[in-house]
Write a protein that holds these residues in place. Sequence first.
Motif, short mmCIF file in Angstrom:
data_model
loop_
_atom_site.label_atom_id
_atom_site.label_comp_id
_atom_site.label_asym_id
_atom_site.label_seq_id
_atom_site.Cartn_x
_atom_site.Cartn_y
_atom_site.Cartn_z
N LEU A 52 0.92 -1.42 0.01
CA LEU A 52 0.12 -0.19 -0.04
C LEU A 52 0.92 1.16 0.08
N THR A 53 0.10 2.29 -0.16
CA THR A 53 1.08 3.38 -0.45
C THR A 53 1.54 3.99 1.12
N ASP A 54 1.14 3.37 2.18
CA ASP A 54 1.76 3.85 3.37
C ASP A 54 2.91 2.68 3.86
N GLY A 55 3.20 1.69 2.66
CA GLY A 55 4.13 0.73 2.90
C GLY A 55 3.92 -0.35 3.52
N ARG A 56 2.58 -0.72 3.90
CA ARG A 56 1.95 -1.85 4.45
C ARG A 56 2.11 -2.96 3.28
N ARG A 57 2.33 -4.23 3.90
CA ARG A 57 2.52 -5.21 2.85
C ARG A 57 1.54 -6.56 3.15
N ILE A 58 0.63 -6.70 2.05
CA ILE A 58 -0.51 -7.84 2.67
C ILE A 58 -0.02 -9.15 1.59
N SER A 59 0.32 -10.18 2.28
CA SER A 59 0.63 -11.16 0.99
C SER A 59 -0.13 -12.21 1.35
N VAL A 60 -0.29 -13.07 0.15
CA VAL A 60 -1.21 -14.23 0.06
C VAL A 60 -0.74 -15.15 1.17
N LYS A 61 0.70 -15.44 0.94
CA LYS A 61 1.27 -16.43 1.85
C LYS A 61 0.94 -16.24 3.43
N ASP A 62 1.16 -14.95 3.80
CA ASP A 62 1.01 -14.70 5.33
C ASP A 62 -0.31 -14.19 5.85
N ASP A 63 -0.87 -13.72 4.94
CA ASP A 63 -2.26 -12.91 5.40
C ASP A 63 -3.84 -13.69 4.94
N TRP A 64 -3.62 -14.79 4.03
CA TRP A 64 -4.91 -15.25 3.40
C TRP A 64 -5.52 -15.80 4.88
N HIS A 65 -4.79 -16.72 5.48
CA HIS A 65 -5.28 -17.13 6.71
C HIS A 65 -5.21 -16.53 7.99
N GLU A 66 -3.69 -15.86 8.18
CA GLU A 66 -3.10 -15.32 9.35
C GLU A 66 -3.62 -13.91 9.76
N GLY A 67 -4.00 -13.00 8.48
CA GLY A 67 -3.81 -11.63 8.54
C GLY A 67 -5.02 -11.18 9.53
N SER A 68 -5.06 -9.79 9.66
CA SER A 68 -6.29 -9.22 10.36
C SER A 68 -7.42 -9.62 9.45
N SER A 69 -8.60 -9.30 10.13
CA SER A 69 -9.95 -9.64 9.57
C SER A 69 -9.90 -8.70 8.22
N GLU A 70 -9.70 -7.40 8.39
CA GLU A 70 -9.57 -6.71 7.31
C GLU A 70 -8.70 -6.92 6.11
N GLU A 71 -7.37 -7.45 6.56
CA GLU A 71 -6.68 -7.93 5.50
C GLU A 71 -7.00 -9.22 4.92
N ARG A 72 -7.90 -10.19 5.67
CA ARG A 72 -8.24 -11.25 4.97
C ARG A 72 -9.53 -10.97 4.35
N ARG A 73 -10.28 -10.16 4.44
CA ARG A 73 -11.46 -9.65 3.63
C ARG A 73 -10.95 -9.09 2.34
N PHE A 74 -9.82 -8.17 2.29
CA PHE A 74 -9.09 -7.67 1.23
C PHE A 74 -8.68 -8.47 0.22
N LEU A 75 -8.18 -9.58 0.70
CA LEU A 75 -7.63 -10.82 0.01
C LEU A 75 -8.69 -11.52 -0.90
N ARG A 76 -9.76 -11.58 0.00
CA ARG A 76 -10.73 -12.48 -0.56
C ARG A 76 -11.51 -11.51 -1.55
N ILE A 77 -11.74 -10.17 -1.56
CA ILE A 77 -12.30 -9.43 -2.42
C ILE A 77 -11.64 -9.10 -3.80
#
Length: 219
Positions: free
Chosen positions: A158-183
């Motif tokens: 993201l523009t603030d440097g936050r990184r959301i990966s399929v490997k780390d966040d599909w199952h283990e991310g915060s609820s909003e990160e998991r929601r983002f990946l599914r969307i």
Amino acid sequence: MLRSALAVAVVAGLLAGCARQEERVTQRPGSAAQASVQSAETRICLADLAQTGSTFRLLPDRDFGAGCEQRGVVQLDGVAGDAARIALTNLGPVTCPLADKAIGWARFGVDRAARQILGNGLAQIETFGSYSCRNVAGSSRRSAHSRANAIDVAAFVLTDGRRISVKDDWHEGSSEERRFLRIVHDSACKRFGTVLGPEYNAAHRDHLHLEMSGNAFCR
Ligand SMILES: [Zn+2]
């Protein structure tokens, strides 16, 4: 007015580049008819890409034999988002229609979802690449990667440097990160012929496979 004149100039430049490409390719013995048909399709597709404001360049056709080839491919380096440029990392040649789909997905699927769900726009899409001369795992069938017709997406920055990966966040991310990946997975399913992610099998636990071919196969 100036903007549309610029767009026309860019397209005209691309078409000129494409015509040169066609000239060069058709000099290869035995490939003239195929090359000129493909170039007409590629020409229309390149004009569409230019309209999106993306950064890309046409690459030469290459035939590696054994069902592996790169035809009508581009190097896509960046996509124009709503607010800023979205970079694509580690992406090799992709077919022009695949690039066109990926551009729409990055902008309208991912960038907007990032802002709505995570509060920041998309700066970068990290990939595991596109072209690879190989079979579908566990089969004797050539993968879409062997024709540069699939992209493996690993993570989003993201523009603030936050990184959301399929490997780390599909199952283990915060609820909003998991929601983002599914969307973003679901919005890919609306655009690409085949989309495979962590729910499909263990081979896709760390990336989303986005492929042109297939008929809305979404897992
Ligand atoms: Zn893949």
